[in-house]
Design an enzyme around this catalytic site. Structure first.
Site, PDB file in Angstrom:
ATOM      1  N   HIS A   1       0.816  -1.213   0.000  1.00 46.11           N
ATOM      2  CA  HIS A   1       0.000   0.000   0.000  1.00 46.11           C
ATOM      3  C   HIS A   1       0.849   1.262   0.000  1.00 46.11           C
ATOM      4  O   HIS A   1       0.528   2.228   0.693  1.00 46.11           O
ATOM      5  CB  HIS A   1      -0.933   0.013   1.214  1.00 46.11           C
ATOM      6  CG  HIS A   1      -2.309  -0.503   0.932  1.00 46.11           C
ATOM      7  ND1 HIS A   1      -3.147   0.039  -0.002  1.00 46.11           N
ATOM      8  CD2 HIS A   1      -2.989  -1.540   1.493  1.00 46.11           C
ATOM      9  CE1 HIS A   1      -4.296  -0.629  -0.030  1.00 46.11           C
ATOM     10  NE2 HIS A   1      -4.216  -1.599   0.867  1.00 46.11           N
TER      11      HIS A   1
ATOM     12  N   ASP B   1      -1.468  -3.674   6.205  1.00 47.85           N
ATOM     13  CA  ASP B   1      -2.640  -4.417   5.740  1.00 47.85           C
ATOM     14  C   ASP B   1      -2.539  -4.769   4.260  1.00 47.85           C
ATOM     15  O   ASP B   1      -1.793  -4.174   3.496  1.00 47.85           O
ATOM     16  CB  ASP B   1      -3.911  -3.602   5.975  1.00 47.85           C
ATOM     17  CG  ASP B   1      -3.899  -2.283   5.208  1.00 47.85           C
ATOM     18  OD1 ASP B   1      -2.843  -1.621   5.223  1.00 47.85           O
ATOM     19  OD2 ASP B   1      -4.925  -1.920   4.606  1.00 47.85           O
ATOM     20  N   GLU B   2      -3.316  -5.767   3.885  1.00 53.46           N
ATOM     21  CA  GLU B   2      -3.566  -6.137   2.487  1.00 53.46           C
ATOM     22  C   GLU B   2      -2.284  -6.278   1.665  1.00 53.46           C
ATOM     23  O   GLU B   2      -2.173  -5.773   0.551  1.00 53.46           O
ATOM     24  CB  GLU B   2      -4.499  -5.102   1.837  1.00 53.46           C
ATOM     25  CG  GLU B   2      -5.879  -5.051   2.483  1.00 53.46           C
ATOM     26  CD  GLU B   2      -6.814  -4.051   1.817  1.00 53.46           C
ATOM     27  OE1 GLU B   2      -8.023  -4.331   1.752  1.00 53.46           O
ATOM     28  OE2 GLU B   2      -6.351  -2.988   1.369  1.00 53.46           O
ATOM     29  N   VAL B   3      -1.333  -6.989   2.211  1.00 53.84           N
ATOM     30  CA  VAL B   3      -0.094  -7.246   1.474  1.00 53.84           C
ATOM     31  C   VAL B   3      -0.321  -8.405   0.505  1.00 53.84           C
ATOM     32  O   VAL B   3      -0.734  -9.492   0.914  1.00 53.84           O
ATOM     33  CB  VAL B   3       1.066  -7.564   2.428  1.00 53.84           C
ATOM     34  CG1 VAL B   3       2.330  -7.901   1.643  1.00 53.84           C
ATOM     35  CG2 VAL B   3       1.310  -6.396   3.371  1.00 53.84           C
TER      36      VAL B   3
END
Length: 524
Positions: free
Chosen positions: A263, A316-318
């Site tokens: 991100h 988050d959201e790797v």
């Protein structure tokens, strides 16, 4: 025939209406006596020993609130002529307010431990007294005082006695300046709206995959190459410091966020710290030792700019395919017995804990998804997780050793936040208002809840529509985080929130209406 503001004030809006502070105070009693509010209302501050208190924080607050209170909600332009003499119904005039600060300071600390409590009393004789431990409690009291004066330029329900303090120390609003750039003046506008609802943490998601507008003296190339348009759509170091100062003067902490390892748009300015031979050029390379040296240097600079005790690094959201698609990273994982992308993320956070955070003197915050990544055991002791998906994850995160901030049911960009369903968009605030942060937690677990925040992700929001989408719902969250746990009546809240929306509208904030009513801003 179009009515003048003055006729509206005299006819359509009689003195019988009372106004309540938002959020609802912990203890709040009123009477029935109307008081005229002097257009030149003034403030004086003393210590418990009656010694004069004089500092910039208070003097600036007195100036702001003397203007806000004199202006009221409708005392503008033509309506000011009504202030030439007290309304005949008024029993007395509120012309001065005496403020007692028990622990004054020229540079008071603003942190999670700051005492924000205050007492406010307004007598039938027009006397006004505020007592607070800190200057920030005084600021909240002044905000409440500004809420009590209504369209008729008077306080209409004296005697008033308020004893107030927040339920949670962390009451936040997250803004996203990466998806759409937010000018400095508009961020200051957001800070003003936060203060109006007694929110006290601006979580600033400064950068993301789309842009990196965050200025740096050490690494100027980050913004020069990462901003949408440099320098117009970027924040200089002086801009960053200015926003921190503006927020501090209103009792608001600024917690910055640069998301790692994914991100981000790190590669636009520092390509060498990203994965060079995989499918994701903007993901930091956990296997590269230079990554941790760079992060420590960059965040050391930022730690001086942002004095808040908290530092948020996302997590988050790797996309683990960013790791497995890279021959270099994959080989390193094989050589070091790292079995998969999840394990590599654990390694990354262990290195952040060991190499990046020491010396920053910051408490680390991360996003905490339902998959539990980043794992609390990989983070420095005392770290906190922002639970952004399912509220039911809170017990797990707490039991694994982290404090928590709740945000999942308070995503302002969602049509069904927290699963709440309604036909009307203007009713979404009701679902947010009914969220109880302690649901599903044992008494011991409740002690690990720092508070919560409303999140305004900006994929579909910019400065043009931010107010209409964010402000009213954020105000609903603000009351949930400030008011007593027993304050749950949605119908009562709706009446008071309509009043608060009108108040904000009269201050130039385009807050969303929640039900049919009339506000003077409709005819201005």
């Amino acid at each position: 025939m179009k009515l003048s503001i003055a006729s509206l004030l005299l006819g359509a809006l009689p003195l019988a209406k009372s106004y309540s502070p938002w959020p609802l105070p912990a203890s709040y009693t009123t009477g029935t006596t109307a008081l005229y509010v002097s257009q030149s209302i003034s403030f004086s501050s003393v210590t418990d020993n009656n010694e004069k208190v004089s500092n910039t924080l208070l003097s600036d607050a007195f100036q702001r609130y003397s203007e806000a209170i004199a202006g009221g909600m409708g005392c503008y332009d033509a309506a000011r002529s009504l202030r030439e003499s007290p309304p005949p119904q008024a029993a007395a005039e509120v012309s001065t307010c005496t403020i007692k600060v028990s622990s004054p300071s020229n540079s008071p600390s603003l942190s999670v431990d700051t005492d924000e409590s205050y007492d406010l009393s307004i007598g039938e004789d027009g006397s006004c007294k505020i007592t607070a431990t800190t200057e920030f409690g005084v600021i909240h009291a002044l905000e409440s005082l500004s809420h009590l004066a209504g369209e008729s330029c008077s306080i209409e329900n004296a005697p008033i006695n308020i004893s107030d303090k927040p339920r949670f120390a962390y009451r936040g609003l997250m803004i996203d300046s990466a998806r759409h750039f937010l000018p400095v003046h508009f961020i200051e506008h957001i800070i003003d709206t936060m203060a109006a609802s007694k929110l006290n943490v601006l979580h600033w998601h400064i950068s993301d995959t789309e842009s990196f507008p965050s200025g740096s003296d050490l690494f100027p190339e980050l913004a020069e190459k990462g901003a949408y348009s440099y320098p117009d759509a970027s924040y200089s170091v002086q801009d960053l410091k200015g926003i921190v100062s503006y927020a501090y003067n209103r009792g608001i902490r600024v917690m910055p966020e640069w998301d790692v390892p994914g991100h981000g748009s790190w590669g636009k300015g520092k390509l060498e710290v990203t994965i060079l031979d995989g499918s994701c050029s903007n993901t930091l390379d956990p296997t590269n030792p230079d990554v941790y040296t760079f992060l420590h240097s960059f965040l050391t600079e930022m730690a001086d700019i942002f004095p808040d005790a908290n530092l948020f690094l996302g997590g988050d959201e790797v996309d683990t395919s960013c790791f497995t698609s890279s021959p270099t990273v994959s080989k390193w994982m094989d050589d070091n017995n790292i079995e998969d992308g999840v394990a590599l993320q654990s390694y990354f956070w262990q290195q952040v804990t060991a190499q990046v955070m020491p010396g920053l003197n910051k408490t680390l915050g991360v996003w905490m998804a339902d998959d539990g990544i980043p794992y609390p055991e990989d983070l420095p002791e005392g770290s906190f997780g922002n639970v952004w998906q399912s509220q039911s994850m809170m017990p797990t995160v707490i039991d694994r050793g982290a404090d928590v901030v709740l945000s999942g049911p308070w995503y302002l960009d969602q049509q069904q936040p927290g699963g709440f369903q309604t036909y009307a968009l203007q009713a979404i605030w009701q679902g947010m208002y009914q969220v109880e942060p302690f649901d599903g937690l044992s008494e011991s677990q409740q002690g690990s809840v720092l508070g919560g925040e409303a999140c305004m992700w900006a994929e579909g929001v910019n400065a043009m529509d931010f107010d209409a989408i964010a402000v009213t719902k954020a105000a609903a969250v603000a009351e949930r985080l400030w008011a007593e746990q027993t304050v749950v009546d949605v119908d009562d809240a709706q009446d008071r929130l309509m009043e608060h929306v009108c108040r904000l509208n009269m201050r130039g904030v385009a807050a969303e209406a929640i039900a049919q009513n009339f506000c003077l801003s409709d005819v201005l």
